[in-house]
Design a protein around this motif. Structure first.
Motif, PDB file in Angstrom:
ATOM      1  N   LYS A  43       0.825  -1.206   0.000  1.00  0.00           N
ATOM      2  CA  LYS A  43       0.000   0.000   0.000  1.00  0.00           C
ATOM      3  C   LYS A  43       0.863   1.261   0.000  1.00  0.00           C
ATOM      4  CE  LYS A  43      -4.231  -1.757   2.077  1.00  0.00           C
ATOM      5  NZ  LYS A  43      -5.223  -1.564   3.148  1.00  0.00           N
ATOM      6  N   ALA A  44       1.947   1.246   0.753  1.00  0.00           N
ATOM      7  CA  ALA A  44       2.843   2.403   0.788  1.00  0.00           C
ATOM      8  C   ALA A  44       3.489   2.622  -0.577  1.00  0.00           C
ATOM      9  CB  ALA A  44       3.910   2.220   1.859  1.00  0.00           C
ATOM     10  N   ALA A  45       3.873   1.542  -1.234  1.00  0.00           N
ATOM     11  CA  ALA A  45       4.491   1.665  -2.562  1.00  0.00           C
ATOM     12  C   ALA A  45       3.497   2.236  -3.567  1.00  0.00           C
ATOM     13  CB  ALA A  45       4.991   0.300  -3.025  1.00  0.00           C
ATOM     14  N   VAL A  48       3.132   5.996  -2.848  1.00  0.00           N
ATOM     15  CA  VAL A  48       4.279   6.751  -3.353  1.00  0.00           C
ATOM     16  C   VAL A  48       4.170   6.904  -4.869  1.00  0.00           C
ATOM     17  CG1 VAL A  48       6.778   6.634  -3.721  1.00  0.00           C
ATOM     18  CG2 VAL A  48       5.829   6.170  -1.470  1.00  0.00           C
ATOM     19  N   GLU A  49       3.803   5.837  -5.526  1.00  0.00           N
ATOM     20  CA  GLU A  49       3.642   5.865  -6.979  1.00  0.00           C
ATOM     21  C   GLU A  49       2.549   6.853  -7.384  1.00  0.00           C
ATOM     22  OE1 GLU A  49       2.159   2.631 -10.155  1.00  0.00           O
ATOM     23  OE2 GLU A  49       3.796   1.979  -8.845  1.00  0.00           O
ATOM     24  N   ALA A  50       1.446   6.840  -6.657  1.00  0.00           N
ATOM     25  CA  ALA A  50       0.338   7.749  -6.969  1.00  0.00           C
ATOM     26  C   ALA A  50       0.735   9.201  -6.748  1.00  0.00           C
ATOM     27  CB  ALA A  50      -0.875   7.400  -6.122  1.00  0.00           C
ATOM     28  N   ASP A  59      -5.967  12.755  -5.226  1.00  0.00           N
ATOM     29  CA  ASP A  59      -6.634  11.588  -4.627  1.00  0.00           C
ATOM     30  C   ASP A  59      -5.721  10.905  -3.618  1.00  0.00           C
ATOM     31  OD1 ASP A  59      -8.941  11.948  -6.090  1.00  0.00           O
ATOM     32  OD2 ASP A  59      -8.273  10.659  -7.739  1.00  0.00           O
ATOM     33  N   ALA A  60      -4.439  10.818  -3.942  1.00  0.00           N
ATOM     34  CA  ALA A  60      -3.498  10.183  -3.035  1.00  0.00           C
ATOM     35  C   ALA A  60      -3.357  11.002  -1.754  1.00  0.00           C
ATOM     36  CB  ALA A  60      -2.145  10.009  -3.709  1.00  0.00           C
ATOM     37  N   ALA A  61      -3.324  12.308  -1.906  1.00  0.00           N
ATOM     38  CA  ALA A  61      -3.201  13.170  -0.719  1.00  0.00           C
ATOM     39  C   ALA A  61      -4.425  13.018   0.179  1.00  0.00           C
ATOM     40  CB  ALA A  61      -3.026  14.620  -1.159  1.00  0.00           C
ATOM     41  N   LYS A  62      -5.599  12.866  -0.412  1.00  0.00           N
ATOM     42  CA  LYS A  62      -6.823  12.646   0.377  1.00  0.00           C
ATOM     43  C   LYS A  62      -6.745  11.316   1.127  1.00  0.00           C
ATOM     44  CE  LYS A  62      -9.895  15.250  -2.647  1.00  0.00           C
ATOM     45  NZ  LYS A  62     -10.980  15.140  -3.622  1.00  0.00           N
TER      46      LYS A  62
END
Length: 65
Positions: A43-45, A48-50, A59-62
């Motif tokens: 999930k962390a990878a 980071v990719e997003a 969306d990733a920041a949310k």
């Protein structure tokens, strides 16, 4: 003094109850899912990719919040 003796007796009963419950509990139960570390790593990878792609950054920041 009587209060302390009564409290000690109460604590001793509580300790006996907890000892009994611990003895009856299953011994070989893992504290966490065996694959939890790999799930979190994955999930962390993906996060980071997003964050690297501007279209997905909002969306990733949310998801972080």
């Amino acid at each position: 003094m009587q209060f302390y003796l009564a409290r000690m007796a109460e604590l001793e009963r509580e300790r006996e109850e907890l000892t009994t419950r611990l003895a009856a509990a299953p011994q070989n139960v893992p504290d966490v899912h065996p694959g939890m570390a790999e799930i979190c790593k994955s999930k962390a990878a993906r996060l980071v990719e997003a964050l690297e792609y501007s279209k997905m950054r909002l969306d990733a920041a949310k998801d972080i919040r």
